[in-house]
Design a protein around this motif. Structure first.
Motif, PDB file in Angstrom:
ATOM      1  N   ILE A  96       0.843  -1.200   0.000  1.00  0.00           N
ATOM      2  CA  ILE A  96       0.000   0.000   0.000  1.00  0.00           C
ATOM      3  C   ILE A  96       0.877   1.248   0.000  1.00  0.00           C
ATOM      4  O   ILE A  96       1.855   1.326   0.743  1.00  0.00           O
ATOM      5  CB  ILE A  96      -0.920   0.005   1.241  1.00  0.00           C
ATOM      6  CG1 ILE A  96      -2.007  -1.064   1.081  1.00  0.00           C
ATOM      7  CG2 ILE A  96      -1.545   1.370   1.474  1.00  0.00           C
ATOM      8  CD1 ILE A  96      -2.890  -1.214   2.303  1.00  0.00           C
ATOM      9  N   GLU A  99      -1.249   6.456   3.586  1.00  0.00           N
ATOM     10  CA  GLU A  99      -1.246   6.517   5.056  1.00  0.00           C
ATOM     11  C   GLU A  99      -2.309   5.592   5.623  1.00  0.00           C
ATOM     12  O   GLU A  99      -3.453   5.585   5.171  1.00  0.00           O
ATOM     13  CB  GLU A  99      -1.507   7.952   5.487  1.00  0.00           C
ATOM     14  CG  GLU A  99      -1.437   8.188   6.982  1.00  0.00           C
ATOM     15  CD  GLU A  99      -1.640   9.653   7.315  1.00  0.00           C
ATOM     16  OE1 GLU A  99      -2.705   9.982   7.892  1.00  0.00           O
ATOM     17  OE2 GLU A  99      -0.748  10.472   6.986  1.00  0.00           O
ATOM     18  N   TRP A 111      -7.414   3.966   5.141  1.00  0.00           N
ATOM     19  CA  TRP A 111      -6.337   4.157   4.165  1.00  0.00           C
ATOM     20  C   TRP A 111      -6.569   5.482   3.434  1.00  0.00           C
ATOM     21  O   TRP A 111      -7.566   5.652   2.748  1.00  0.00           O
ATOM     22  CB  TRP A 111      -6.307   2.991   3.189  1.00  0.00           C
ATOM     23  CG  TRP A 111      -5.316   3.128   2.064  1.00  0.00           C
ATOM     24  CD1 TRP A 111      -4.220   3.908   2.018  1.00  0.00           C
ATOM     25  CD2 TRP A 111      -5.359   2.419   0.816  1.00  0.00           C
ATOM     26  NE1 TRP A 111      -3.542   3.747   0.830  1.00  0.00           N
ATOM     27  CE2 TRP A 111      -4.217   2.838   0.070  1.00  0.00           C
ATOM     28  CE3 TRP A 111      -6.208   1.472   0.270  1.00  0.00           C
ATOM     29  CZ2 TRP A 111      -3.956   2.342  -1.202  1.00  0.00           C
ATOM     30  CZ3 TRP A 111      -5.943   0.975  -0.989  1.00  0.00           C
ATOM     31  CH2 TRP A 111      -4.819   1.413  -1.715  1.00  0.00           C
ATOM     32  N   LYS A 113      -5.170   7.508   0.482  1.00  0.00           N
ATOM     33  CA  LYS A 113      -4.320   7.329  -0.693  1.00  0.00           C
ATOM     34  C   LYS A 113      -3.581   8.632  -1.011  1.00  0.00           C
ATOM     35  O   LYS A 113      -3.879   9.690  -0.465  1.00  0.00           O
ATOM     36  CB  LYS A 113      -5.158   6.882  -1.893  1.00  0.00           C
ATOM     37  CG  LYS A 113      -5.928   5.593  -1.643  1.00  0.00           C
ATOM     38  CD  LYS A 113      -6.742   5.203  -2.868  1.00  0.00           C
ATOM     39  CE  LYS A 113      -7.570   3.958  -2.605  1.00  0.00           C
ATOM     40  NZ  LYS A 113      -8.362   3.544  -3.799  1.00  0.00           N
ATOM     41  N   MET A 155       3.505  -4.537   6.101  1.00  0.00           N
ATOM     42  CA  MET A 155       3.474  -3.556   5.020  1.00  0.00           C
ATOM     43  C   MET A 155       4.753  -3.694   4.199  1.00  0.00           C
ATOM     44  O   MET A 155       5.855  -3.469   4.708  1.00  0.00           O
ATOM     45  CB  MET A 155       3.379  -2.140   5.588  1.00  0.00           C
ATOM     46  CG  MET A 155       2.171  -1.891   6.476  1.00  0.00           C
ATOM     47  SD  MET A 155       0.604  -2.079   5.607  1.00  0.00           S
ATOM     48  CE  MET A 155      -0.105  -3.461   6.526  1.00  0.00           C
ATOM     49  N   ASN A 157       5.569  -2.023   1.440  1.00  0.00           N
ATOM     50  CA  ASN A 157       6.024  -0.789   0.799  1.00  0.00           C
ATOM     51  C   ASN A 157       6.572   0.176   1.849  1.00  0.00           C
ATOM     52  O   ASN A 157       5.841   0.578   2.759  1.00  0.00           O
ATOM     53  CB  ASN A 157       4.876  -0.129   0.034  1.00  0.00           C
ATOM     54  CG  ASN A 157       5.344   0.928  -0.945  1.00  0.00           C
ATOM     55  OD1 ASN A 157       6.174   1.765  -0.606  1.00  0.00           O
ATOM     56  ND2 ASN A 157       4.835   0.877  -2.162  1.00  0.00           N
ATOM     57  N   THR A 160       4.621   3.387   2.976  1.00  0.00           N
ATOM     58  CA  THR A 160       3.395   3.355   3.774  1.00  0.00           C
ATOM     59  C   THR A 160       3.639   4.029   5.122  1.00  0.00           C
ATOM     60  O   THR A 160       4.596   3.706   5.824  1.00  0.00           O
ATOM     61  CB  THR A 160       2.937   1.901   4.013  1.00  0.00           C
ATOM     62  OG1 THR A 160       2.804   1.236   2.762  1.00  0.00           O
ATOM     63  CG2 THR A 160       1.600   1.874   4.742  1.00  0.00           C
ATOM     64  N   HIS A 177       6.185  -2.765   9.438  1.00  0.00           N
ATOM     65  CA  HIS A 177       6.839  -2.660   8.144  1.00  0.00           C
ATOM     66  C   HIS A 177       7.720  -3.890   7.920  1.00  0.00           C
ATOM     67  O   HIS A 177       8.151  -4.540   8.878  1.00  0.00           O
ATOM     68  CB  HIS A 177       7.708  -1.394   8.079  1.00  0.00           C
ATOM     69  CG  HIS A 177       6.952  -0.181   7.666  1.00  0.00           C
ATOM     70  ND1 HIS A 177       6.498   0.000   6.382  1.00  0.00           N
ATOM     71  CD2 HIS A 177       6.569   0.932   8.356  1.00  0.00           C
ATOM     72  CE1 HIS A 177       5.876   1.154   6.297  1.00  0.00           C
ATOM     73  NE2 HIS A 177       5.893   1.744   7.485  1.00  0.00           N
TER      74      HIS A 177
END
Length: 333
Positions: A96, A99, A111, A113, A155, A157, A160, A177
């Protein structure tokens, strides 16, 4: 570890090559391509997590990817399952950008975007409890030994942003993460020094999971309002993607008139396209018509080369062969 691309990704790739939606002007083209891109982004995120898992101590875990199991006629899916004598760890991977803010009042992730739009993603705490309960029940169903089960939402990415209120920092125990994954697993090992089950038990569980795994197959033709008549049969050149290309007379070799390549294994990809679009169980005649061949013996020889099982008059295409022979990418010309 080398991950196998999920079946739905491969199905959409075959659909884009074989259906009228290959044309960018077709009304379904963008819808299918967007869905494929989303699935590919998810798989890429899983590859990023798999890279982290390579650094775990060798022999400490049995790592299973993309598991889909059934309990009481309902399926549940696990991105990664780490099995050890100390504990089992379920990993859910999210790729993703934007935030993520945990809302403790409504118990959901929100979420935001990068374009500012917002959407809810559900409650990770409830998701953790559900997946742990599903897997525990599945183990009990087959009288398999049970070790403590933990859950993490990872997560993949690094862009994120994770947020929550100061009074609800506990959510960080579930959502992390990817760069924190190894440390979190190490902490679990430190806190779980005693073995709950044996190494033989772990092997037994992993073997049963692989046996009972039911990969998801989509009915892509119905989903996108196509019929078999809409599909382009024949063998496709894997070099320039020309479809169909002619077979050399009296030989099981195809020659591409567009690029001059003799793609010796293109028939394997074509047969796999048939399986991805239609069915894993098929007759010689059904496949013969799809490939545009007249000789039953030619099709039999092709299937024999691919080590395809035959039961009666039906051929059964193994799932592992799909991963081996399918086209892995769609080239949008």
């Amino acid at each position: 570890m080398q991950l196998m691309k999920p079946i739905p990704n491969l199905q959409l790739i075959s659909l884009l090559y074989r259906s009228p939606a290959k044309d960018p002007a077709h009304q379904q083209h963008n819808q299918i391509l967007t869905r494929l891109n989303n699935l590919e982004a998810g798989f890429y995120g899983e590859e990023q997590v798999a890279y982290q898992l390579r650094y775990l101590p060798k022999g400490k875990f049995k790592i299973l990817h993309n598991i889909r199991l059934s309990y009481q006629n309902l399926h549940f899916q696990i991105d990664f399952l780490l099995l050890s004598p100390h504990f089992h760890l379920i990993l859910e991977v999210k790729n993703i950008i934007g935030e993520l803010d945990y809302d403790p009042v409504f118990q959901q992730l929100v979420w935001t975007k990068i374009d500012g739009t917002r959407m809810g993603l559900g409650n990770p705490i409830s998701q953790a409890q559900l997946q742990k309960r599903q897997f525990t029940n599945w183990l009990k169903k087959y009288n398999l030994p049970i070790a403590p089960i933990y859950y993490l939402s990872v997560m993949s990415n690094p862009k994120t942003i994770l947020k929550t209120s100061p009074n609800h920092q506990g959510i960080s125990k579930l959502i992390i993460h990817k760069h924190s994954l190894l440390q979190r697993i190490e902490n679990l090992l430190i806190g779980q020094t005693n073995e709950s089950i044996s190494k033989n038990d772990v092997t037994k569980i992993a073997r049963k999971i692989k046996k009972k795994n039911e990969p998801l197959f989509l009915d892509v033709l119905s989903k996108y309002n196509f019929t078999k008549r809409d599909m382009q049969g024949g063998v496709q050149c894997l070099q320039c993607k020309t479809l169909p290309i002619p077979k050399k007379e009296n030989r099981t070799i195809w020659n591409c008139p567009a690029c001059g390549i003799v793609p010796h294994h293109s028939y394997e990809s074509a047969i796999t396209d048939f399986v991805l679009l239609y069915t894993r169980h098929f007759s010689n005649k059904e496949l013969r018509e799809f490939l545009g061949l007249t000789s039953a013996s030619t099709v039999y020889k092709l299937l024999k080369k691919m080590d395809i099982q035959t039961v009666g008059r039906k051929h059964i295409f193994p799932v592992e062969n799909i991963q081996k022979f399918a086209q892995k990418d769609f080239i949008n010309e």
